[in-house]
Design a protein around this motif. Structure first.
Motif, mmCIF file in Angstrom:
data_model
loop_
_atom_site.group_PDB
_atom_site.id
_atom_site.type_symbol
_atom_site.label_atom_id
_atom_site.label_comp_id
_atom_site.label_asym_id
_atom_site.label_seq_id
_atom_site.Cartn_x
_atom_site.Cartn_y
_atom_site.Cartn_z
ATOM 1 N N MET A 1 17.454 13.263 44.762
ATOM 2 C CA MET A 1 16.785 14.561 45.359
ATOM 3 C C MET A 1 19.009 14.492 45.714
ATOM 4 S SD MET A 1 15.806 14.308 49.376
ATOM 5 C CE MET A 1 17.004 14.814 50.950
ATOM 6 N N ILE A 2 19.327 15.395 45.779
ATOM 7 C CA ILE A 2 20.980 15.649 46.230
ATOM 8 C C ILE A 2 20.796 15.951 47.528
ATOM 9 C CG2 ILE A 2 23.563 16.363 45.606
ATOM 10 C CD1 ILE A 2 22.539 16.616 42.757
ATOM 11 N N HIS A 3 21.730 14.837 49.008
ATOM 12 C CA HIS A 3 21.609 16.039 49.914
ATOM 13 C C HIS A 3 22.780 16.545 50.428
ATOM 14 C CE1 HIS A 3 22.312 15.321 54.620
ATOM 15 N NE2 HIS A 3 21.633 14.241 54.285
ATOM 16 N N PRO A 4 22.263 17.940 50.818
ATOM 17 C CA PRO A 4 23.179 19.035 51.038
ATOM 18 C C PRO A 4 24.801 18.672 51.653
ATOM 19 C CG PRO A 4 20.991 18.980 52.321
ATOM 20 C CD PRO A 4 20.927 18.029 51.477
ATOM 21 N N ALA A 5 24.474 17.538 52.011
ATOM 22 C CA ALA A 5 25.856 17.138 52.817
ATOM 23 C C ALA A 5 26.996 16.712 51.747
ATOM 24 C CB ALA A 5 25.774 16.269 53.849
ATOM 25 N N SER A 6 25.921 16.491 50.833
ATOM 26 C CA SER A 6 27.095 15.990 49.648
ATOM 27 C C SER A 6 28.258 16.772 48.673
ATOM 28 C CB SER A 6 26.630 14.780 48.788
ATOM 29 O OG SER A 6 25.744 15.902 48.034
ATOM 30 N N ILE A 7 29.372 16.383 47.615
ATOM 31 C CA ILE A 7 29.709 17.784 47.710
ATOM 32 C C ILE A 7 29.512 16.840 45.792
ATOM 33 C CG2 ILE A 7 32.420 18.675 46.329
ATOM 34 C CD1 ILE A 7 32.417 18.069 48.811
ATOM 35 N N VAL A 8 28.434 17.759 44.797
ATOM 36 C CA VAL A 8 28.126 17.168 43.792
ATOM 37 C C VAL A 8 27.926 18.159 42.622
ATOM 38 C CG1 VAL A 8 26.691 16.031 42.055
ATOM 39 C CG2 VAL A 8 26.188 15.440 44.618
ATOM 40 N N GLU A 9 30.183 17.740 41.306
ATOM 41 C CA GLU A 9 30.274 18.652 40.781
ATOM 42 C C GLU A 9 30.018 18.317 39.004
ATOM 43 O OE1 GLU A 9 34.612 20.329 42.180
ATOM 44 O OE2 GLU A 9 34.949 17.706 42.418
ATOM 45 N N CYS A 10 28.795 17.147 39.508
ATOM 46 C CA CYS A 10 28.565 17.209 37.910
ATOM 47 C C CYS A 10 26.795 16.768 37.476
ATOM 48 C CB CYS A 10 28.513 16.317 37.170
ATOM 49 S SG CYS A 10 28.534 14.600 38.499
ATOM 50 N N ASP A 11 26.604 17.375 36.867
ATOM 51 C CA ASP A 11 24.906 17.216 36.651
ATOM 52 C C ASP A 11 24.147 16.029 37.569
ATOM 53 O OD1 ASP A 11 22.086 17.562 36.558
ATOM 54 O OD2 ASP A 11 22.214 17.133 34.009
ATOM 55 N N GLY A 12 23.738 15.871 38.751
ATOM 56 C CA GLY A 12 22.704 15.143 39.427
ATOM 57 C C GLY A 12 21.480 15.586 39.410
ATOM 58 N N SER A 13 20.920 16.199 38.804
ATOM 59 C CA SER A 13 19.456 16.778 39.032
ATOM 60 C C SER A 13 17.862 14.942 38.180
ATOM 61 C CB SER A 13 19.214 17.190 37.419
ATOM 62 O OG SER A 13 19.393 16.334 36.642
ATOM 63 N N ASP A 14 19.276 13.722 37.790
ATOM 64 C CA ASP A 14 17.847 12.994 37.827
ATOM 65 C C ASP A 14 18.578 12.219 38.940
ATOM 66 O OD1 ASP A 14 17.031 13.584 35.795
ATOM 67 O OD2 ASP A 14 17.955 12.724 34.563
ATOM 68 N N ALA A 15 19.591 12.088 39.367
ATOM 69 C CA ALA A 15 20.047 11.306 40.365
ATOM 70 C C ALA A 15 19.312 11.315 42.062
ATOM 71 C CB ALA A 15 20.937 10.737 40.625
ATOM 72 N N GLU A 16 19.989 10.171 43.404
ATOM 73 C CA GLU A 16 19.683 10.129 44.301
ATOM 74 C C GLU A 16 20.693 9.812 44.490
ATOM 75 O OE1 GLU A 16 17.863 7.914 47.688
ATOM 76 O OE2 GLU A 16 16.398 8.527 46.260
ATOM 77 N N ILE A 17 21.948 10.612 45.949
ATOM 78 C CA ILE A 17 23.246 11.266 46.157
ATOM 79 C C ILE A 17 22.545 11.044 47.679
ATOM 80 C CG2 ILE A 17 25.163 11.890 45.850
ATOM 81 C CD1 ILE A 17 24.501 12.716 43.313
ATOM 82 N N GLY A 18 23.807 10.451 48.449
ATOM 83 C CA GLY A 18 23.169 10.836 49.840
ATOM 84 C C GLY A 18 24.378 11.117 50.402
ATOM 85 N N PRO A 19 24.504 11.415 51.991
ATOM 86 C CA PRO A 19 25.460 12.704 52.675
ATOM 87 C C PRO A 19 26.706 12.643 52.600
ATOM 88 C CG PRO A 19 23.691 11.389 53.980
ATOM 89 C CD PRO A 19 23.730 10.973 52.379
ATOM 90 N N PHE A 20 27.291 13.265 52.524
ATOM 91 C CA PHE A 20 28.917 13.315 52.492
ATOM 92 C C PHE A 20 29.534 12.239 50.945
ATOM 93 C CE2 PHE A 20 27.853 13.405 56.631
ATOM 94 C CZ PHE A 20 28.078 14.551 57.201
ATOM 95 N N ALA A 21 28.403 12.170 50.280
ATOM 96 C CA ALA A 21 29.233 11.553 48.814
ATOM 97 C C ALA A 21 29.863 12.390 47.836
ATOM 98 C CB ALA A 21 28.010 10.914 48.066
ATOM 99 N N VAL A 22 30.795 12.247 47.581
ATOM 100 C CA VAL A 22 31.742 12.684 46.686
ATOM 101 C C VAL A 22 31.824 12.388 45.221
ATOM 102 C CG1 VAL A 22 33.711 14.476 46.150
ATOM 103 C CG2 VAL A 22 32.895 13.484 48.517
ATOM 104 N N VAL A 23 31.065 13.676 44.158
ATOM 105 C CA VAL A 23 30.634 12.898 42.371
ATOM 106 C C VAL A 23 31.795 14.095 42.055
ATOM 107 C CG1 VAL A 23 29.275 12.442 40.815
ATOM 108 C CG2 VAL A 23 28.700 11.932 42.776
ATOM 109 N N GLY A 24 32.569 13.787 40.947
ATOM 110 C CA GLY A 24 33.730 14.635 40.669
ATOM 111 C C GLY A 24 32.636 15.335 39.143
ATOM 112 N N PRO A 25 33.950 16.477 38.507
ATOM 113 C CA PRO A 25 33.270 16.847 37.840
ATOM 114 C C PRO A 25 32.973 16.039 35.863
ATOM 115 C CG PRO A 25 35.715 17.542 38.316
ATOM 116 C CD PRO A 25 35.218 16.458 39.273
#
Length: 252
Positions: A1-25
Motif C-alpha cells: 500500500m502506498i499512502h496517497p500523501a507520499s511521493i513515490v517515483e519508482c515501482d512501489g507495488s510490492d511495498a508499504e509506504i507511509g504518509p509524506f515519505a519521499v522515494v526517488g526514481p
C-alpha cells in the motif's frame, strides 16, 4: 500500500509506504519493504526484500565528502535489515562506488553510516552510533550507543564495543572492548555462545586469545605462530590474520 500523501517515483507495488515519505526514481524496492512516514529514500538505492525504514530516516543521500563530484554511486541494503527512525545512511563515493549493509542488520535511531562502508550480516548499531567513511564491520558485530568510529577502521566479526567509547583503531574479531583509551577486555564469550560457539571450538579460540594478548614475544610472532600451526581452528587463525593485516593499528 502506498499512502496517497507520499511521493513515490519508482515501482512501489510490492511495498508499504507511509504518509509524506519521499522515494526517488532510481530506488529499487524488494518485496515486503516498509517505509515509514516522512522517510526519504533517494539515489541509486536498493532495499532488498523485507527491509524496514523507520519514520524520518534518510537513506541513500549524497556522501558527505568534499571530493564527491556527483558520480553515480550506490547504496545496497540486504534482506530484512531494519533502519530505525532518524537514521542516516549515505551512498558511496567514486573511491569504491558503493555503501553496503548486509542482511538481518539493525541500525537503531539516530545512527549514521557514511560513504563506502561495508557492514556484514547481522550487525547491530545502537542508538546514535556514528560510522565514518570506508569503515568495514564484520558479521554479527555489536556497537553500543553513541560510539564514534574513525574512518577506515575495521571492526572484526562477532566483536562487541561498549557504549560511549571512541574507536580510533581496528577492533579484533571475537573480542569485547571498552574503556578510555579503548582496550580489549576479554573474549566476547557470551556473544559467541549466543551465536552457537561451544565445546572445542570455543576452547581453541580462548587459548588463542590468551596466547595473542597475554603471551610472550612480539604480537607478530605470536600471531604468525597461530597462522602456521595446524592445531589452531579456523576462528583462531581468523583472529591472528586480522591482527597481522591491520593497517591502522589495533585496539589491544
Amino acid at each position: 500500500m502506498i499512502h496517497p500523501a507520499s511521493i513515490v517515483e519508482c515501482d512501489g507495488s510490492d511495498a508499504e509506504i507511509g504518509p509524506f515519505a519521499v522515494v526517488g526514481p532510481e530506488v529499487r524496492l524488494g518485496r515486503g519493504v516498509r517505509i515509514g512516514a516522512h522517510a526519504v529514500v533517494e539515489g541509486r538505492t536498493t532495499l532488498s526484500d523485507g527491509v524496514r525504514i523507520g519514520p524520518n530516516a534518510v537513506v541513500g543521500t549524497e556522501p558527505q565528502d568534499l571530493k564527491y563530484a556527483g558520480e553515480p554511486t550506490e547504496l545496497f541494503i540486504g534482506e530484512r535489515t531494519v533502519i530505525r527512525e532518524f537514521a542516516d545512511i549515505n551512498r558511496g563515493t567514486a573511491a569504491t562506488g558503493r555503501t553496503e549493509i548486509g542482511p538481518d542488520c539493525l541500525v537503531m535511531a539516530y545512527a549514521h553510516v557514511a560513504h563506502d562502508c561495508r557492514i556484514g550480516r547481522g550487525v547491530i548499531l545502537a542508538n546514535a552510533v556514528n560510522i565514518a567513511g570506508h569503515v568495514e564491520i564484520g558479521e554479527y558485530a555489536t556497537i553500543g550507543g553513541v560510539v564514534p568510529v574513525h574512518q577506515f577502521v575495521r571492526i572484526g566479526a562477532y566483536s562487541m564495543i561498549g557504549g560511549g567509547y571512541r574507536v580510533p583503531m581496528d577492533v579484533p574479531p571475537y573480542c569485547l572492548v571498552g574503556g578510555y583509551p579503548l582496550r580489549v577486555a576479554s573474549l566476547n564469550t557470551i556473544g559467541l555462545k549466543r551465536r552457537g560457539f561451544s565445546g572445542e571450538r570455543l576452547r581453541n579460540l580462548e587459548e588463542a586469545f590468551h596466547l595473542l594478548f597475554r603471551g610472550e614475544g612480539t604480537l607478530a610472532a605470536r600471531a604468525g605462530r597461530i597462522v602456521q600451526e595446524e592445531r589452531w581452528g579456523e576462528e583462531a587463525k581468523n583472529l591472528a590474520r586480522f591482527m597481522l593485516e591491520s593497517r591502522r593499528g589495533l585496539v589491544c
